[in-house]
Design a protein around this motif. Sequence first.
Motif, PDB file in Angstrom:
ATOM      1  N   VAL A  81     -12.252  10.404 -14.074  1.00 53.96           N
ATOM      2  CA  VAL A  81     -10.970  10.354 -14.763  1.00 53.96           C
ATOM      3  C   VAL A  81     -10.031  11.424 -14.225  1.00 53.96           C
ATOM      4  N   LEU A  82     -10.570  12.566 -13.791  1.00 49.70           N
ATOM      5  CA  LEU A  82      -9.730  13.652 -13.284  1.00 49.70           C
ATOM      6  C   LEU A  82      -8.910  13.199 -12.083  1.00 49.70           C
ATOM      7  N   VAL A  83      -9.491  12.400 -11.199  1.00 48.20           N
ATOM      8  CA  VAL A  83      -8.751  11.920 -10.029  1.00 48.20           C
ATOM      9  C   VAL A  83      -7.554  11.095 -10.476  1.00 48.20           C
ATOM     10  N   LEU A  84      -7.782  10.204 -11.445  1.00 47.29           N
ATOM     11  CA  LEU A  84      -6.682   9.398 -11.965  1.00 47.29           C
ATOM     12  C   LEU A  84      -5.611  10.279 -12.598  1.00 47.29           C
ATOM     13  N   VAL A  85      -6.028  11.228 -13.426  1.00 42.55           N
ATOM     14  CA  VAL A  85      -5.071  12.065 -14.144  1.00 42.55           C
ATOM     15  C   VAL A  85      -4.216  12.865 -13.168  1.00 42.55           C
ATOM     16  N   ARG A  86      -4.843  13.399 -12.115  1.00 42.41           N
ATOM     17  CA  ARG A  86      -4.091  14.212 -11.167  1.00 42.41           C
ATOM     18  C   ARG A  86      -3.129  13.365 -10.334  1.00 42.41           C
ATOM     19  N   GLN A  87      -3.531  12.163  -9.942  1.00 40.49           N
ATOM     20  CA  GLN A  87      -2.601  11.303  -9.216  1.00 40.49           C
ATOM     21  C   GLN A  87      -1.483  10.821 -10.130  1.00 40.49           C
TER      22      GLN A  87
ATOM     23  N   HIS B 241       0.849  -1.193   0.000  1.00 40.50           N
ATOM     24  CA  HIS B 241       0.000   0.000   0.000  1.00 40.50           C
ATOM     25  C   HIS B 241       0.884   1.242   0.000  1.00 40.50           C
ATOM     26  N   TYR B 242       0.728   2.103  -1.004  1.00 39.56           N
ATOM     27  CA  TYR B 242       1.605   3.274  -1.121  1.00 39.56           C
ATOM     28  C   TYR B 242       0.873   4.608  -1.020  1.00 39.56           C
ATOM     29  N   THR B 243      -0.461   4.589  -0.882  1.00 39.12           N
ATOM     30  CA  THR B 243      -1.223   5.832  -0.936  1.00 39.12           C
ATOM     31  C   THR B 243      -0.775   6.837   0.118  1.00 39.12           C
ATOM     32  N   GLY B 244      -0.350   6.354   1.286  1.00 42.37           N
ATOM     33  CA  GLY B 244       0.077   7.262   2.339  1.00 42.37           C
ATOM     34  C   GLY B 244       1.231   8.158   1.937  1.00 42.37           C
ATOM     35  N   LEU B 245       2.007   7.747   0.941  1.00 40.82           N
ATOM     36  CA  LEU B 245       3.129   8.563   0.494  1.00 40.82           C
ATOM     37  C   LEU B 245       2.659   9.837  -0.202  1.00 40.82           C
ATOM     38  N   TYR B 246       1.419   9.871  -0.645  1.00 44.83           N
ATOM     39  CA  TYR B 246       0.878  11.070  -1.273  1.00 44.83           C
ATOM     40  C   TYR B 246       0.590  12.173  -0.260  1.00 44.83           C
TER      41      TYR B 246
ATOM     42  N   ASP C 161      -5.971  15.465  -3.768  1.00 45.04           N
ATOM     43  CA  ASP C 161      -5.732  15.470  -5.203  1.00 45.04           C
ATOM     44  C   ASP C 161      -6.895  16.080  -5.962  1.00 45.04           C
ATOM     45  N   ALA C 162      -8.102  15.923  -5.443  1.00 41.45           N
ATOM     46  CA  ALA C 162      -9.285  16.379  -6.171  1.00 41.45           C
ATOM     47  C   ALA C 162      -9.490  17.884  -6.064  1.00 41.45           C
ATOM     48  N   ASP C 163      -9.108  18.487  -4.938  1.00 44.02           N
ATOM     49  CA  ASP C 163      -9.470  19.895  -4.761  1.00 44.02           C
ATOM     50  C   ASP C 163      -8.284  20.844  -4.603  1.00 44.02           C
ATOM     51  N   GLU C 164      -7.071  20.355  -4.837  1.00 43.91           N
ATOM     52  CA  GLU C 164      -5.905  21.229  -4.736  1.00 43.91           C
ATOM     53  C   GLU C 164      -5.750  22.040  -6.022  1.00 43.91           C
ATOM     54  N   PRO C 165      -5.459  23.334  -5.918  1.00 45.24           N
ATOM     55  CA  PRO C 165      -5.268  24.153  -7.134  1.00 45.24           C
ATOM     56  C   PRO C 165      -4.152  23.604  -8.012  1.00 45.24           C
ATOM     57  N   MET C 166      -4.262  23.854  -9.313  1.00 45.92           N
ATOM     58  CA  MET C 166      -3.274  23.395 -10.276  1.00 45.92           C
ATOM     59  C   MET C 166      -2.312  24.518 -10.633  1.00 45.92           C
ATOM     60  N   ASP C 167      -1.045  24.158 -10.864  1.00 47.33           N
ATOM     61  CA  ASP C 167      -0.141  25.122 -11.466  1.00 47.33           C
ATOM     62  C   ASP C 167      -0.231  24.973 -12.984  1.00 47.33           C
ATOM     63  N   ALA C 168       0.533  25.778 -13.713  1.00 46.57           N
ATOM     64  CA  ALA C 168       0.410  25.807 -15.172  1.00 46.57           C
ATOM     65  C   ALA C 168       0.804  24.487 -15.809  1.00 46.57           C
ATOM     66  N   ASP C 169       1.845  23.828 -15.262  1.00 45.25           N
ATOM     67  CA  ASP C 169       2.294  22.570 -15.849  1.00 45.25           C
ATOM     68  C   ASP C 169       1.245  21.482 -15.674  1.00 45.25           C
ATOM     69  N   GLU C 170       0.650  21.407 -14.473  1.00 46.69           N
ATOM     70  CA  GLU C 170      -0.379  20.392 -14.253  1.00 46.69           C
ATOM     71  C   GLU C 170      -1.604  20.684 -15.108  1.00 46.69           C
ATOM     72  N   GLU C 171      -1.977  21.947 -15.225  1.00 44.64           N
ATOM     73  CA  GLU C 171      -3.125  22.295 -16.061  1.00 44.64           C
ATOM     74  C   GLU C 171      -2.899  21.829 -17.502  1.00 44.64           C
ATOM     75  N   ASP C 172      -1.691  22.048 -18.014  1.00 40.71           N
ATOM     76  CA  ASP C 172      -1.384  21.613 -19.373  1.00 40.71           C
ATOM     77  C   ASP C 172      -1.479  20.090 -19.486  1.00 40.71           C
ATOM     78  N   PHE C 173      -0.924  19.369 -18.502  1.00 34.92           N
ATOM     79  CA  PHE C 173      -0.978  17.902 -18.502  1.00 34.92           C
ATOM     80  C   PHE C 173      -2.421  17.421 -18.489  1.00 34.92           C
ATOM     81  N   VAL C 174      -3.228  17.991 -17.593  1.00 30.36           N
ATOM     82  CA  VAL C 174      -4.612  17.552 -17.434  1.00 30.36           C
ATOM     83  C   VAL C 174      -5.440  17.859 -18.678  1.00 30.36           C
ATOM     84  N   THR C 175      -5.298  19.059 -19.219  1.00 30.80           N
ATOM     85  CA  THR C 175      -6.106  19.409 -20.392  1.00 30.80           C
ATOM     86  C   THR C 175      -5.720  18.566 -21.599  1.00 30.80           C
ATOM     87  N   ARG C 176      -4.432  18.268 -21.759  1.00 27.03           N
ATOM     88  CA  ARG C 176      -4.013  17.401 -22.865  1.00 27.03           C
ATOM     89  C   ARG C 176      -4.583  15.994 -22.702  1.00 27.03           C
TER      90      ARG C 176
END
Length: 299
Positions: free
Chosen positions: A146-152, A56-61, A81-96
């Motif tokens: 899917v957003l939860v998966l993408v952000r993790q 089990h590795y979730t605690g490392l997050y 992971d679901a409600d933390e603000p995104m920086d520009a790099d994460e926003e680009d990753f998520v939108t792509r």
Amino acid sequence: MNETTEAAGHIVGVHGIGQGRTNEVRLKDDWGNALQRGLTRKYGPHTAVPSLTVPHYTGLYRPAPVGGGRHLGPGDADVRDADEPMDADEEDFVTRALAAYAPGPLPEAGRSPDTLGAPLPYLPDAVTRRLAAADARHGRGAGAKVLVLVRQAYRYLHDEELGRRIREVIRAEIERSGARVLIAHSLGSVIAYDMLRRGELRDPDTHTLITCGSPLGWLTVRRRLPGEAHLSVPEPLHWHNLHADGDPVTGGAGLAHVVTSGSLLDTRVSNGIAAPHDAVRYLSQAALADTVLARTAAS
């Protein structure tokens, strides 16, 4: 099959997202029971079930408390992971990633209460619109799942220290148990493949990889992994990938079409409509039971 089937060897499971409210013992029981159902259904009640552990590795997050803040409790890593603000790099990753998941025209600017419910002030408008497009294409709520998966996945791929520590947990269990068979679900398949490309799964010591509900079909994810943006399957690794109709992560598609070196066996399965991405539904499939029985017996 009337006689007891000897299934030698040990299996290490690599879990995916949404495991913040469970632990290693519960995962072992849930995965082991599902695997037993599949083997029993296919081969009968006297079939021996190989031993299995799921580190089990979730605690490392979870971040350390800052300025006297509280420690995050079980499950809070997923919420963060679901409600933390995104920086520009994460926003680009998520939108792509979302653009590949739900290609096509976007809805008009502004949040759509018909598809997303309450406003999501912590998400950039570009991401919110992509979520609406995902819901329109794949059904209500698909984008949020899917957003939860993408952000993790982003956090695993972006945070080098986090990734190293997660891989260390998995590798320690493989070395402790001597396992030569891995079953990896969802984000777990990204972790297992990352370890493979880094040489941290030392073939032929680990000779079988079974992936279920994998997001490795997403170019956005593969581009953040070592090597080129395709899948390479080294010999003598045996890789069996299961993908389910209606699974919001795979879109019902396999991985063979993105393999350019080596070979991979894709199998389409049916996990029902209630929870097609669920790990235990994949683990109870007869196709997975076939591979487990054959490959653990060869260990």
